[in-house]
Design an enzyme around this catalytic site. Structure first.
Site, short mmCIF file in Angstrom:
data_model
loop_
_atom_site.label_atom_id
_atom_site.label_comp_id
_atom_site.label_asym_id
_atom_site.label_seq_id
_atom_site.Cartn_x
_atom_site.Cartn_y
_atom_site.Cartn_z
N LYS A 24 0.85 -1.19 0.00
CA LYS A 24 0.00 0.00 0.00
C LYS A 24 0.88 1.24 0.00
CE LYS A 24 -2.50 1.54 3.71
NZ LYS A 24 -2.00 2.93 3.82
N GLU A 82 -9.83 7.29 3.19
CA GLU A 82 -9.84 7.61 4.63
C GLU A 82 -10.44 9.00 4.85
OE1 GLU A 82 -6.20 6.70 6.63
OE2 GLU A 82 -6.91 7.54 8.54
N GLU A 95 0.54 5.76 -0.17
CA GLU A 95 -0.37 6.89 -0.01
C GLU A 95 -0.12 7.95 -1.08
OE1 GLU A 95 -0.06 8.63 3.89
OE2 GLU A 95 -0.40 6.72 4.91
O1 KIV Z 1 -1.45 2.51 8.61
C1 KIV Z 1 -2.64 2.17 8.70
O2 KIV Z 1 -3.05 1.46 9.60
C2 KIV Z 1 -3.56 2.65 7.68
C3 KIV Z 1 -5.03 2.48 7.94
C4 KIV Z 1 -5.49 3.44 8.94
C5 KIV Z 1 -5.82 2.53 6.69
O3 KIV Z 1 -3.14 3.19 6.69
#
Ligand code: KIV
Length: 291
Positions: free
Chosen positions: A138, A207, A140
């Protein structure tokens, strides 16, 4: 596993996984769930025991989030978390789930400063998380991440994007605030979401985005599954930070959190109640948990 380590006294993880009662979660399976309208239940996890319990409780996806900077390391934000720390926690989670069902889909978070410089830097960092056992990484950010996402996906790395409130840039955003309220911000989120799907992102965390906008974006993205946190019930799935949904915090509970330990006899039961509530659409309740 040797005989001497088969029966550890610390925690009660089984020594080896029994046959899994459900099929492993994979990208095709997530797509099937989406097409039949089954919601995706995701939680964060940072260690073997909680990950194993979550897998046992039927959680579909575990995010080894850089929120571990706050919940495990006591930092004020996610900014200081390193790639080595993310790999360590990913390995712990992977070991835990392998000892239960081993069916959960595991997402490793690329921490701040490990993918912003170049596509090549992102590939090296993503490879480290995949080698630690993640199935997906993931990252951002909006439009500027599109080419990085395409580069990773073309090289066989499934990617989850993250729009709206992006905690790694909390200082630039001016705090933990709802994103996409103005017409211009909403337009940018719609545009970025479509571009990320076109680049091959198969998941997208939204989010703290207004519920109506998150629903609209979800409907525009049939191949990229939106996972909401504080973004209402119209997304393809939900994620919460595990400590939050277990009521383990001393400060103010964020508006979008429900404490699933209330009325639950065990952590496993609380996680199973979370899965059930996500799947039957009773969590989140837009009147209480969204904007
Ligand atoms: O780091 C994390 O836990 C996240 C979630 C809040 C989506 O990115």
């Amino acid at each position: 596993m040797s005989d001497t380590t088969a029966h550890t006294p610390y925690g009660t993880l089984p020594a080896a996984a029994p046959l899994p009662p459900r099929k492993p979660i994979s990208l095709p399976r997530l797509q099937e769930m989406r097409e039949r309208g089954e919601k995706i239940a995701m939680l964060t996890a940072y260690d073997a025991t909680f990950a194993a319990v979550a897998d046992h409780a039927g959680v579909d996806c575990l995010l080894v989030g850089d929120s571990l900077g706050m919940v495990c390391q006591g930092r004020p934000s996610t900014v200081g978390v390193t790639l080595e720390e993310m790999c360590y926690h990913t390995e712990c989670v992977v070991r835990g789930v392998r000892r239960v069902q081993g069916t959960v889909w595991i997402i490793g978070d690329l921490p701040f400063g490990t993918y912003q410089e170049s596509r090549e830097q992102a590939l090296r960092s993503a490879a480290a998380l995949m080698q630690a056992g993640a199935h997906m990484v993931k990252l951002e950010g909006g439009g500027w991440t599109v080419e990085t996402v395409r580069f990773l996906v073309e090289r066989g790395i499934p990617v989850c994007a993250h729009l709206g409130l992006t905690p790694q840039t909390v200082h630039a955003l001016g705090g933990y605030r709802v994103q996409g309220r103005s017409h211009a911000e909403a337009e940018r989120l719609r545009r970025d979401a479509l571009a990320l799907q076109d680049a091959g992102a198969t998941m997208l965390v939204l989010e703290m985005v207004p519920a109506a906008l998150a629903t609209e974006i979800t409907q525009q993205l049939p191949r990229c599954h939106t996972i909401g946190i504080g973004s209402g019930r119209g997304t393809a799935g939900q994620v919460l930070v595990m400590h939050d949904m277990l009521g383990i915090h001393l400060g103010k509970t964020p508006k979008f959190v429900r404490n699933f330990m209330e009325g639950a006899a065990s952590v496993r039961d609380a996680m199973a109640a979370y899965v059930a509530a996500v799947k039957d659409g009773t969590f989140p309740n837009d009147a209480l948990h969204a904007w």
